[in-house]
Structures are given as C-alpha cells and as structure tokens.
Design a protein around this motif. Sequence first.
Motif, mmCIF file in Angstrom:
data_model
loop_
_atom_site.group_PDB
_atom_site.id
_atom_site.type_symbol
_atom_site.label_atom_id
_atom_site.label_comp_id
_atom_site.label_asym_id
_atom_site.label_seq_id
_atom_site.Cartn_x
_atom_site.Cartn_y
_atom_site.Cartn_z
ATOM 1 N N HIS A 1 1.215 -6.617 -6.084
ATOM 2 C CA HIS A 1 0.913 -5.984 -6.868
ATOM 3 C C HIS A 1 1.452 -4.718 -5.295
ATOM 4 N N VAL A 2 0.935 -3.215 -6.057
ATOM 5 C CA VAL A 2 1.344 -2.221 -5.304
ATOM 6 C C VAL A 2 0.050 -1.578 -5.830
ATOM 7 N N VAL A 3 -1.067 -1.025 -4.423
ATOM 8 C CA VAL A 3 -1.135 -0.373 -5.135
ATOM 9 C C VAL A 3 -1.609 1.526 -3.959
ATOM 10 N N ASN A 4 -2.126 2.055 -5.005
ATOM 11 C CA ASN A 4 -2.007 3.737 -4.584
ATOM 12 C C ASN A 4 -3.446 4.363 -3.789
ATOM 13 N N PHE A 5 -3.140 4.595 -2.677
ATOM 14 C CA PHE A 5 -3.668 4.912 -1.162
ATOM 15 C C PHE A 5 -3.598 6.471 -1.150
ATOM 16 N N VAL A 6 -3.403 7.101 -1.979
ATOM 17 C CA VAL A 6 -2.284 8.310 -1.729
ATOM 18 C C VAL A 6 -3.720 9.103 -1.415
ATOM 19 N N LYS A 7 -4.969 9.488 -2.309
ATOM 20 C CA LYS A 7 -5.807 10.105 -2.493
ATOM 21 C C LYS A 7 -7.107 10.112 -0.964
ATOM 22 N N GLU A 8 -6.825 8.781 -0.819
ATOM 23 C CA GLU A 8 -7.868 8.489 0.292
ATOM 24 C C GLU A 8 -7.178 8.468 1.579
ATOM 25 N N TYR A 9 -5.408 8.132 1.767
ATOM 26 C CA TYR A 9 -4.806 8.734 3.297
ATOM 27 C C TYR A 9 -4.974 10.164 3.610
ATOM 28 N N TRP A 10 -4.666 10.767 2.113
ATOM 29 C CA TRP A 10 -4.502 12.330 2.591
ATOM 30 C C TRP A 10 -6.442 12.472 2.768
ATOM 31 N N LEU A 11 -6.933 12.296 2.693
ATOM 32 C CA LEU A 11 -8.778 12.584 2.809
ATOM 33 C C LEU A 11 -9.108 12.163 4.097
ATOM 34 N N GLU A 12 -8.972 11.013 4.299
ATOM 35 C CA GLU A 12 -9.768 10.293 5.398
ATOM 36 C C GLU A 12 -7.961 10.192 6.824
ATOM 37 N N VAL A 13 -7.266 10.827 6.849
ATOM 38 C CA VAL A 13 -5.922 10.550 7.897
ATOM 39 C C VAL A 13 -5.011 11.429 7.675
ATOM 40 N N PHE A 14 -4.240 12.441 6.972
ATOM 41 C CA PHE A 14 -3.597 13.356 6.879
ATOM 42 C C PHE A 14 -4.214 15.295 6.963
ATOM 43 N N SER A 15 -5.930 15.019 6.152
ATOM 44 C CA SER A 15 -6.537 16.048 6.398
ATOM 45 C C SER A 15 -6.872 15.728 7.984
ATOM 46 N N ASN A 16 -7.565 14.659 8.518
ATOM 47 C CA ASN A 16 -7.459 15.165 9.968
ATOM 48 C C ASN A 16 -7.069 15.769 10.632
ATOM 49 N N LEU A 17 -5.310 14.852 10.384
ATOM 50 C CA LEU A 17 -4.587 15.005 11.150
ATOM 51 C C LEU A 17 -3.756 16.435 11.320
ATOM 52 N N VAL A 18 -4.107 16.903 10.492
ATOM 53 C CA VAL A 18 -3.884 18.744 10.470
ATOM 54 C C VAL A 18 -5.073 19.774 10.781
ATOM 55 N N ASN A 19 -6.016 18.671 11.128
ATOM 56 C CA ASN A 19 -7.844 20.055 11.271
ATOM 57 C C ASN A 19 -7.198 19.756 12.588
ATOM 58 N N ASP A 20 -6.790 18.469 12.888
ATOM 59 C CA ASP A 20 -6.614 18.084 15.061
ATOM 60 C C ASP A 20 -5.755 19.478 15.259
ATOM 61 N N TYR A 21 -4.885 19.255 14.709
ATOM 62 C CA TYR A 21 -2.810 20.400 15.091
ATOM 63 C C TYR A 21 -3.553 21.391 15.487
ATOM 64 N N MET B 1 0.487 -1.336 0.283
ATOM 65 C CA MET B 1 0.155 0.174 0.219
ATOM 66 C C MET B 1 0.911 1.094 0.067
ATOM 67 N N GLN B 2 0.658 2.491 -1.541
ATOM 68 C CA GLN B 2 1.483 3.579 -1.341
ATOM 69 C C GLN B 2 0.852 4.176 -0.962
ATOM 70 N N ASN B 3 0.964 5.133 0.799
ATOM 71 C CA ASN B 3 -0.532 5.694 1.194
ATOM 72 C C ASN B 3 0.416 7.383 1.083
ATOM 73 N N TRP B 4 1.418 7.483 0.317
ATOM 74 C CA TRP B 4 2.342 9.223 0.914
ATOM 75 C C TRP B 4 2.793 9.493 -0.864
ATOM 76 N N ASP B 5 2.455 10.442 -1.465
ATOM 77 C CA ASP B 5 3.223 11.289 -2.103
ATOM 78 C C ASP B 5 4.270 11.546 -2.775
ATOM 79 N N LEU B 6 5.089 11.492 -3.053
ATOM 80 C CA LEU B 6 6.709 11.071 -2.145
ATOM 81 C C LEU B 6 7.341 12.132 -3.605
#
Length: 389
Positions: free
Chosen positions: A69-89, A36-41
């Motif tokens: 296989h490599v599956v790209n979840f960058v969009k999902e990670y950004w919307l569901e995890v990272f955006s919430n992390l930023v909002n919380d901080y 699972m690739q969760n971050w856009d390098l």
Amino acid sequence: MATIKRVISAVSGGIDSAVSTLLLKNKGYEVIGVYMQNWDLLDEKGVCSSQNDISDAEWVCQKIGIPFHVVNFVKEYWLEVFSNLVNDYESGLTPNPDILCNRHIKFEAFYKHATEELGGDAISTGHYARTTFGEYLQNFDSTKGVHLLKARDERKDQTFFLSQIHQRALQRSIFPLGDMKKSAVKKFAAAEKFAPLLKKKESMGICFIGSRNFQEFISEYVTSHPGNFVDVDSGKIVGRHDGIHQWTIGQRSRIGGCKEPFYIVEKDPSTQNIYVAMGTRHPALYTDLVMTDTPHWIHSPPPQLVKDGVLDCDFRFQHTHSLLKCQVFCAHSGRLIIRLAKPLRAITPGQYAVLYLDEECLGSARITTPGPTLHALGVNSKGMELDCR
C-alpha cells in the motif's frame, strides 16, 4: 499477554526496510508493506527520488509475496514537520526534522493508520534500535511499559532519531534489525536477491531538497533579511549575509580576506546580526552548560532525577557525536539544565539534547539556549580539554 499476528511494515525502497520486512515474513507473521509518501512532488522544483523509491518498495513487497500500500501523509508532514521547520529557521533556530518526522509521522500517523485502518497488531520499521520487549515483542506486556535500547551495532544505532516517540506506539513497534550488524544485513540482502538495492545510496538528509544545497532550498520558504557578520572579539562588522536562516552555529562562514576562517557563534533574530569568531577552536564556540525545554521521557522520568534532583547520564545533540558524560538537573519550570563533563563545541538551539543511561535512550528535550561560553566567562581555553567533535 497480547498476541501479535498482523504486522504493518514500513517499506521505503531501501535495503534496511526490505530485510526487516522479509525477516518478519520468515518469522511467520502476516505482513503488509506500506510506503509513506510525505512530500507532494507536484510542488517540488528540485529532483527527488521518491517516485523511484515507491517502485522499489513495491518490488520488494512483490518479491516477498505480501500486499503493498501507499499511504499519503503529505498534509500531516506539512503541518507537523515542515511548517515547524520553517518557523524555526525564521526564529534563528536549527531544527531536526528527522526527530519530528519519527514522532509525528512514522510513530503517530503511520501507527494510527496501521492499527485502525489496516488492523495491524504492531508496526515495524528498519531502524537500528531495540526495546525491552525483545526483537519481535516476545515479552510484550503493556502494563510494564517498554524501554528503548541502543542497537547492537552502535555505529548504526538510530535511537537518537527515536528519542521523541510516544510510549503507546513504541509498545507495538518491532525493530528486526536491532540485533544485527549492518554487514550482516547486506550479506542477508545479497543472499535473498535484494542485491539491486545494495547499489542505492543510503538515505541521508532531507529527500525533498533534491540536488540543491540547503541554503538555496530554505530560501524558497523563508523571507531573507540581510544582516551583518559581527566579530565577537572586536565588535566590528566583518561582512554581510543574506539571512540568519541560512546559517547554523559552528558553521564556517564565507568571509574573505581573513588570516583564519570565521565561524558562526550566535544569531540575533531581532537585529539580524550573526556573531562570528575567528578560528574553529575559539572559546566563544564552547560551553559546558545546556538549557532545554520540557523533556520527553520515553518510558517515565528517571527515578534518580525524581528522587535526588540530579541525574548522572550521557548526552549527545548530534547523531554522529560520541556520548558525553553529564549531570541533568530539573528546573522549577520542568525544564532541564545539563552540565557537561567538558566544554562542547557549537551547542545549537533548536536541536535536541538526547539522554542515555547505559544501553537505554531515556528521551530528549529541545535545546533552548547554550549556557555562557568560555569566551563570555573570560576563560582562556588554551590547554583545556575541549570536545572538538
């Protein structure tokens, strides 16, 4: 009773996922490995080992002899995890991205991809955890639901990070390492010529931060609003800071010229004030009461709580902390009030109150606020039994 034939195994390039994937193949399952690739390098200025991890994961699958296989979840990670992390901080909270990642990515997006796109009957991860369906879903019966249990190796148990996952995915999840000690996993890896992976450092913290410290990283995404450090005892300003998002409850501050270090007690987003107390055992850091939002019960609401309105169980809000006895009460809003057996240090809004009963992880609820501190109640903590973890 369903038959499990094809298992989609999450491979990270680490030793745990490598061993768990090989164990599945040895059990006779048709196994497909997925990274699972969760971050856009391309957007990251720091150093991250993800590209090396992909190569290691592919090497593992080639060695085992399964598709990769490599599956790209960058969009999902950004919307569901990272955006919430930023909002919380920005709001003065301290989130737990690992719990959110498991809930939204590994056991939602990955589960959906594995079952709908790859035709998997189940998914597998290298987490140290168990379920009541057994190590390889021998007792699978979706009509009964499944309970999440602590790993045999309690030092490596990772149910804390799985405390928000959904029942639907958990019913189809295999944890091959649940009954193994970490020492046995390493020994097995060496025997199967996975020794090169033993040299890798275990994944700790958030990969995409790279080599920078967290304060430098989060400041790239959250606007800094300088404010004051205010002493809870005197009410006087004792220093300045660059933003509440850079600090968390219980952390030692960098205020010089003091006979003892100051520690973070409370953050006020409306004024940007951070309240501090001198000494790591200051009573302003301790409370025995926790308020949460609506809980997520992994299987179902505990019968004791439903029937009697109170649940006697165990509590932790940090993965490394030992369990602490508590009583859980359900408020009219559906939220929880948790009374701890003894005052605990640095209860942190935004973290999760994870609840256990014997071997079972019942679920968790996000902490909204700690109760009144010993300092606020005017309690002299000298001589009291405090949990100084």
